[in-house]
Design a protein around this motif. Structure first.
Motif: not given
Length: 383
Positions: A271-300
């Motif tokens: 579920d942790y990785w699901k909420h990073i790469f494929w957030m539930p309840g978010v439109p599909v185009p936004m998922k591609f935009i938010l995934a890199p940001i969420e992944l970067l957040g795990t490093i920040i």
């Protein structure tokens, strides 16, 4: 190019200002001028200024020595010119076409060249690192002030690493004794354990369980307890006369943050990785935009852990050492006691900060572990 110290700046400025006089000093008409210049330079006022500038440089070097790591454990100096040092050498371990092991006493506090197996090494006063040199110990610098000598791989047991061993052994003895007292006396702690038992229970009941949950907190407790007490004890040691600023070293805080990141990453649920790469309840185009940001957040997140601990402890030591140096700089019946009072108050504050930084690091680590181990059953039910 390295910055010149104040006394060298003064000398350089004097040479530039009086260069026309010195260039023709051998002529008889300029001889009186030369004598006047030498007389001015030899006045008691100029000597006093030069001595004060030398003392300022010594204070700056002392603060820098306190903040930086070193290859020997220096405790204090004594004598009229602090020519006698009390401390002990540490083993130097270098990889340079083979292993080289020798005592740091060969460097004579950075003043001598150490020879081992036909190779010569010297410690730079500029950055405290070991460089390979010739028999004369020459360090070459480029126009940017960077040392061009070859730098071997340094695996030495430095002052900070030595204190890490000391803190680790202290923690092992302390908590091994606490565990034995539990086995021997049931649930009643003895000795120093009576002081540390409430802190352990607080970390469990107020940090681990609320942020991670009853189901998963136990597998993280050993790390949370270790990280809390290691940071706390290291910070306290930095306030003692030993003056070893372990957590003011970016490499050490980076290692602690890296451990937190690795544990979070390798114990994370799907579920942790699901909420990073494929957030539930978010439109599909936004998922591609938010995934890199969420992944970067795990490093920040672990990066912020590293910088927060490093910056807070380093800044506290710099201010404290500067106030202590100000006592000698002021050298008056008003200024020196005032600087002492400020340094005393700041020391008390630093004792609180030492505990607070350990608490914050542990709390944030527990939050990261909680997000990694959380299970989102409600999302599946919703869909």
């Amino acid at each position: 190019m390295l910055f010149l110290n104040k006394s060298r700046q003064f000398l350089f400025a004097s040479l530039v200002a009086f260069f026309p006089l010195y260039s023709s000093a051998n002529s008889s008409e300029n001889a009186p001028v030369k004598q006047k210049v030498e007389a001015v330079a030899a006045t008691p006022e100029m000597k006093a200024v030069s001595e004060e500038e030398t003392k300022d440089e010594e204070r700056k070097e002392f603060i820098q020595h306190h903040l930086l790591d070193s290859h020997d454990f220096h405790i204090f100096s004594y004598g009229k010119n602090a020519e006698h040092n009390v401390g002990f050498p540490l083993p130097v371990i270098l990889w340079d076409n083979g292993i080289h092991i020798f005592s740091s006493s060969k460097f004579e506090h950075g003043e001598a060249v150490a020879e081992d197996g036909g190779s010569y090494y010297k410690i730079s006063h500029h950055d405290g690192k070991i460089y390979k040199t010739d028999a004369a110990g020459e360090l070459k610098e480029n126009a940017k002030g960077q040392i061009e000598n070859e730098k071997p791989i340094d695996l030495s047991i430095t002052k900070s690493l030595f204190m890490i061993f000391v803190v680790s052994i202290l923690m092992f003895l302390l908590f091994a004794g606490l565990g034995k007292s539990y086995k021997k006396n049931g649930s009643i702690a003895k000795g120093a354990g009576r002081f540390f038992e409430p802190i352990i229970l607080y970390i469990r009941d107020e940090i681990a369980i609320p942020n991670i949950g009853e189901k998963h907190y136990k597998k993280y407790m050993s790390f949370l307890l270790t990280i809390f007490f290691f940071i706390w004890f290291s910070n306290i040691f930095g306030l003692t006369p030993l003056g070893v600023n372990i957590t003011g070293n970016l490499a050490i805080t980076g290692a602690l943050a890296l451990l937190t990141y690795l544990i979070t990453t390798f114990t994370a649920k799907k579920d942790y990785w699901k909420h990073i790469f494929w957030m539930p309840g978010v439109p599909v185009p936004m998922k591609f935009i938010l995934a890199p940001i969420e992944l970067l957040g795990t490093i920040i997140k672990p990066f912020s852990l590293m910088i927060r601990l490093y910056a807070n402890m380093l800044a506290g030591h710099v201010v404290l050492m500067s106030l202590i140096a100000l006592m000698y700089k002021a050298n008056s019946i008003v200024g020196s006691p005032l600087a002492f009072l400020l340094s005393f108050v700041l020391t008390l504050l630093e004792v609180l900060v030492a505990l607070l930084q350990a608490y914050i690091f542990t709390m944030l680590a527990a939050l990261y572990f909680g997000s990694a181990s959380e299970e989102h059953h409600h999302d599946e039910a919703h869909h």
